[in-house]
Design a protein around this motif. Sequence first.
Motif, short mmCIF file in Angstrom:
data_model
loop_
_atom_site.label_atom_id
_atom_site.label_comp_id
_atom_site.label_asym_id
_atom_site.label_seq_id
_atom_site.Cartn_x
_atom_site.Cartn_y
_atom_site.Cartn_z
N PHE A 1 0.19 5.79 16.59
CA PHE A 1 1.62 5.95 16.30
C PHE A 1 1.87 7.02 15.24
CE2 PHE A 1 1.96 1.36 17.85
CZ PHE A 1 2.43 1.75 19.09
N ARG A 2 0.95 7.14 14.28
CA ARG A 2 1.15 8.16 13.24
C ARG A 2 1.03 9.57 13.84
NH1 ARG A 2 -2.45 7.39 8.37
NH2 ARG A 2 -3.85 7.62 10.11
N ARG A 3 0.00 9.77 14.68
CA ARG A 3 -0.14 11.10 15.31
C ARG A 3 1.09 11.44 16.15
NH1 ARG A 3 -5.42 9.80 15.80
NH2 ARG A 3 -5.17 8.82 17.82
N GLY B 1 -6.51 0.92 -2.12
CA GLY B 1 -6.66 1.55 -0.81
C GLY B 1 -5.94 0.73 0.23
N CYS B 2 -5.95 1.21 1.45
CA CYS B 2 -5.31 0.47 2.53
C CYS B 2 -6.09 -0.83 2.78
CB CYS B 2 -5.28 1.32 3.80
SG CYS B 2 -4.62 0.40 5.21
N PRO B 3 -5.40 -1.97 2.83
CA PRO B 3 -6.11 -3.24 3.04
C PRO B 3 -6.81 -3.32 4.40
CG PRO B 3 -3.72 -3.55 3.13
CD PRO B 3 -3.96 -2.15 2.67
N ASN B 4 -6.38 -2.47 5.35
CA ASN B 4 -7.00 -2.50 6.68
C ASN B 4 -8.27 -1.66 6.76
OD1 ASN B 4 -4.86 -4.03 7.82
ND2 ASN B 4 -3.62 -2.18 7.96
N ALA B 5 -8.48 -0.78 5.78
CA ALA B 5 -9.60 0.17 5.87
C ALA B 5 -10.97 -0.51 6.05
CB ALA B 5 -9.60 1.09 4.67
N PRO B 6 -11.27 -1.59 5.29
CA PRO B 6 -12.60 -2.19 5.43
C PRO B 6 -12.88 -2.77 6.82
CG PRO B 6 -11.56 -2.92 3.40
CD PRO B 6 -10.51 -2.22 4.20
N PRO C 1 -6.11 -2.71 13.43
CA PRO C 1 -4.90 -2.09 12.86
C PRO C 1 -4.97 -0.57 12.87
CG PRO C 1 -5.63 -3.91 11.48
CD PRO C 1 -6.67 -3.76 12.55
N CYS C 2 -6.15 0.00 12.60
CA CYS C 2 -6.27 1.47 12.53
C CYS C 2 -6.00 2.12 13.89
CB CYS C 2 -7.66 1.88 12.03
SG CYS C 2 -7.95 1.36 10.35
N THR C 3 -6.21 1.40 14.98
CA THR C 3 -5.93 1.97 16.30
C THR C 3 -4.43 2.18 16.45
OG1 THR C 3 -7.82 0.82 17.20
CG2 THR C 3 -6.23 1.63 18.80
N TYR C 4 -3.64 1.13 16.18
CA TYR C 4 -2.17 1.28 16.27
C TYR C 4 -1.71 2.36 15.30
CZ TYR C 4 -2.43 -3.47 18.26
OH TYR C 4 -2.72 -4.57 19.01
N CYS C 5 -2.24 2.28 14.08
CA CYS C 5 -1.81 3.18 13.01
C CYS C 5 -2.07 4.63 13.41
CB CYS C 5 -2.58 2.81 11.75
SG CYS C 5 -2.02 3.68 10.29
N GLY C 6 -3.28 4.91 13.88
CA GLY C 6 -3.66 6.29 14.23
C GLY C 6 -2.82 6.83 15.37
N TYR D 1 0.82 -1.21 0.00
CA TYR D 1 0.00 0.00 0.00
C TYR D 1 0.86 1.26 0.00
CZ TYR D 1 -3.15 3.63 1.77
OH TYR D 1 -3.83 4.79 1.96
N ARG D 2 1.38 1.65 1.16
CA ARG D 2 2.04 2.96 1.25
C ARG D 2 3.22 3.09 0.28
NH1 ARG D 2 -0.81 6.18 2.73
NH2 ARG D 2 -1.02 5.96 4.96
N GLU D 3 4.00 2.01 0.10
CA GLU D 3 5.20 2.16 -0.73
C GLU D 3 4.85 2.50 -2.17
OE1 GLU D 3 4.34 -0.76 0.63
OE2 GLU D 3 4.63 -2.41 -0.78
#
Length: 269
Positions: free
Chosen positions: A104-106, A192-197, A97-102, A49-51
């Motif tokens: 750590f990203r913030r 899109g991000c595979p974790n989004a759904p 996944p979005c919890t960790y992502c959000g 995704y991101r890369e």
Amino acid sequence: MFLRKETIIVAVSGGKDSLSLLHFLSKLSKKAPEWTVKGLLIDEGINGYREILIPKFVSVSEELGIEYRIASFKEELGYTLDEIVEIGKRKGLPYLPCTYCGVFRRYLLNKIAREMNGSVLATAHHLDDAIQTFLMNIINNNWDRVARIGPVSGVITHPRFVRRVKPFFEVLEKETTIYSIMHGLYPDTNAGCPNAPLSFRWFIRKFINNLEMKNPGIKYSLLNSLVEILSVLKERYKESELKTCKICGELSSQDVCRACMLRRELDII
Ligand code: SF4
Ligand code: ZN
């Protein structure tokens, strides 16, 4: 939202919204001689995704002639998001996944924007994002979080806090899409991000888009409701003085920041 003299760090994901914001603020800065605009991309480490989006960020930044930085979870935290999700599963932690992502990203956005001497951090949250967050927090009865959805962060005096703004707060996602197409910024991939759904936001986004299709104007109506309630909530949930995390030294509302709490639970600190 902006002062006469600013070093604006634009948080870029490499998608259409954030590239549009980078492009827009860079053009606007030509009329504001005391502004410097820089781009910052956090690579979470989400396989496939991101890369794919990074080369576009690099080429747009170079075309605009602006300084940019790419930081990654792997370098900063020692693990990619994919690895963190796997560790969380093995440990039986209840987070998506979005919890960790959000979290750590913030955390990294604030830390690295400061390292880049940013006076303000601009994110590409648009109208659709704002009303999705609004509805999600109403459903979860998180009114203190609703109070923080506004376009400009409150005055927080913590020395490590970089002020945050959302210049696209009143702009529809449809409009940022049009802007990105007009300026050749639309990503070359639709992946899109595979974790989004897996996220709650995914359902809310679909729900609001369906409502808007049946009742055009509902998005603006929700935004107006949000703006109306914000003035009341800001008074009720005044930004409290932030503390300093005992583990990493970054700002936190508790003795230990959310990123360090998660790292402790994951045992990766
Ligand atoms: Fe991160 Fe979730 Fe967004 Fe994917 S969908 S980039 S995991 S917050
Ligand atoms: Zn910490």
